[in-house]
Write a protein that holds these residues in place. Structure first.
Motif, mmCIF file in Angstrom:
data_model
loop_
_atom_site.group_PDB
_atom_site.id
_atom_site.type_symbol
_atom_site.label_atom_id
_atom_site.label_comp_id
_atom_site.label_asym_id
_atom_site.label_seq_id
_atom_site.Cartn_x
_atom_site.Cartn_y
_atom_site.Cartn_z
ATOM 1 N N ILE A 9 23.757 -68.923 17.997
ATOM 2 C CA ILE A 9 22.862 -69.250 19.112
ATOM 3 C C ILE A 9 23.744 -69.671 20.280
ATOM 4 C CG2 ILE A 9 20.955 -70.695 19.901
ATOM 5 C CD1 ILE A 9 20.243 -71.130 16.927
ATOM 6 N N THR A 10 23.578 -69.024 21.411
ATOM 7 C CA THR A 10 24.417 -69.319 22.575
ATOM 8 C C THR A 10 23.853 -70.510 23.333
ATOM 9 O OG1 THR A 10 24.993 -66.979 22.793
ATOM 10 C CG2 THR A 10 25.382 -68.386 24.706
ATOM 11 N N PRO A 11 24.702 -71.510 23.642
ATOM 12 C CA PRO A 11 24.197 -72.679 24.368
ATOM 13 C C PRO A 11 23.816 -72.332 25.803
ATOM 14 C CG PRO A 11 26.589 -72.778 24.155
ATOM 15 C CD PRO A 11 26.135 -71.628 23.320
ATOM 16 N N ARG A 48 24.597 -77.887 25.328
ATOM 17 C CA ARG A 48 23.171 -78.103 25.570
ATOM 18 C C ARG A 48 22.416 -76.824 25.242
ATOM 19 N NH1 ARG A 48 19.287 -82.080 25.917
ATOM 20 N NH2 ARG A 48 17.591 -81.425 27.296
ATOM 21 N N PHE A 49 21.408 -76.946 24.386
ATOM 22 C CA PHE A 49 20.556 -75.816 24.012
ATOM 23 C C PHE A 49 19.147 -76.138 24.494
ATOM 24 C CE2 PHE A 49 24.063 -75.943 21.093
ATOM 25 C CZ PHE A 49 24.405 -74.618 20.868
ATOM 26 N N ASN A 50 18.690 -75.398 25.486
ATOM 27 C CA ASN A 50 17.389 -75.673 26.091
ATOM 28 C C ASN A 50 16.310 -74.738 25.556
ATOM 29 O OD1 ASN A 50 18.510 -77.665 27.753
ATOM 30 N ND2 ASN A 50 18.981 -76.184 29.370
ATOM 31 N N GLN A 77 33.519 -72.092 18.675
ATOM 32 C CA GLN A 77 34.255 -71.437 19.751
ATOM 33 C C GLN A 77 33.841 -72.002 21.107
ATOM 34 O OE1 GLN A 77 32.849 -67.503 21.009
ATOM 35 N NE2 GLN A 77 31.179 -67.661 19.523
ATOM 36 N N ASP A 78 34.640 -71.692 22.118
ATOM 37 C CA ASP A 78 34.258 -71.949 23.503
ATOM 38 C C ASP A 78 33.407 -70.761 23.947
ATOM 39 O OD1 ASP A 78 33.994 -72.319 26.205
ATOM 40 O OD2 ASP A 78 36.128 -72.620 26.606
ATOM 41 N N HIS A 79 32.100 -70.959 24.058
ATOM 42 C CA HIS A 79 31.190 -69.846 24.328
ATOM 43 C C HIS A 79 31.392 -69.234 25.712
ATOM 44 C CE1 HIS A 79 29.106 -71.675 20.867
ATOM 45 N NE2 HIS A 79 28.577 -70.478 20.697
ATOM 46 N N SER A 80 32.101 -69.929 26.593
ATOM 47 C CA SER A 80 32.318 -69.400 27.944
ATOM 48 C C SER A 80 33.591 -68.555 28.039
ATOM 49 C CB SER A 80 32.416 -70.557 28.940
ATOM 50 O OG SER A 80 33.572 -71.352 28.681
#
Length: 255
Positions: A9-11, A48-50, A77-80
């Protein structure tokens, strides 16, 4: 203690930072300052997952509950992150049996019906590093030109490796992540590969555990570190069963 895989799931947003373990001492007489760098610098992340709903919401709740606070660990991981270097991807590295080069090092990715033992491997095991003694046959696959640690016992902020694709001036670049020994590091300078496949990497944070000869240096996305929760976690739920999650985690320096 178990190390789990973080949900796919991507933040909505994430903050990644390096927490350095440095101390500064100032003389009360001269005001001169001395700074000492110590081992133990680590990565810290806040995610943060909105507005998670349905399966994503339930999966994240179950995952956080399963961690039982700081008892268990997880790969993160660093998602960015986007890799800048031109080192080959896994698909570009993959070689099918029948095409192995004698004397080259490979890591088995699928066994299929290939007898890897007959061509130099200690066993027919996925993830095993071997030096090919023949071309092989069958449907098995392995990756070539894996970046391997070239000497045991390395410490400090420089990592020496070999077996890379040769003579690539853009092999890895400043800002690229690498992982080895369950440690996550970032390159602080560009790291070209030499004609003989060696790569010298300047990295941060410093190496925490002495390196192992021929250990794999992973640079392919996602590059994963081992993390633990920084504290307790919770989520808020809004009408319509929509939840927001804030997760703070730190790298496990003993992983």
């Amino acid at each position: 203690m178990t190390t789990y895989t973080f949900p796919s799931i991507t933040p909505s947003s994430n903050t990644f930072e390096l927490v350095t373990n440095t101390r500064t001492f100032q003389s009360p007489l001269t005001n001169s300052v001395q700074t000492v760098a110590r081992k133990g610098s680590l990565w810290k992340i806040s995610m943060r997952f909105n507005n998670l709903t349905g399966d994503d919401r339930a999966e994240m709740q179950a995952f956080l509950t399963k961690l039982n606070g700081q008892q268990h660990r997880f790969f993160l991981q660093d998602h960015s992150y986007t890799r800048r270097g031109t080192a080959p991807t896994v698909s570009q590295q993959t070689v099918t049996a029948g095409n192995f080069q004698v004397g080259a090092k490979y890591i088995i990715t699928s066994v299929g019906n290939t007898n890897f033992v007959a061509i130099g491997a200690a066993s027919d095991t996925v993830g095993l590093l071997f030096t090919a003694t023949g071309a092989g046959s069958g449907t098995g696959t392995a990756t070539a030109n894996n970046l391997l640690i070239s000497a045991a016992g390395q410490t400090g902020s420089t990592l020496n490796a070999n077996n890379a694709t040769s003579d690539d001036s853009s092999y890895l670049k400043a800002g690229d992540y690498i992982a080895f020994n369950n440690e996550l590091h970032m390159l602080t300078d560009n790291a070209p590969s030499a004609v003989n496949g060696t790569v010298i990497m300047s990295i941060a944070p410093p190496i925490r555990k002495p390196t192992i000869l021929y250990g794999l240096v992973d640079y392919n996305v996602p590059v994963l570190g081992v993390f633990m929760l920084a504290g307790s976690t919770s989520w808020d739920t809004q009408p319509g069963i929509v939840s927001n999650f804030t997760i703070e985690a730190v790298e496990d320096v003993l992983a």
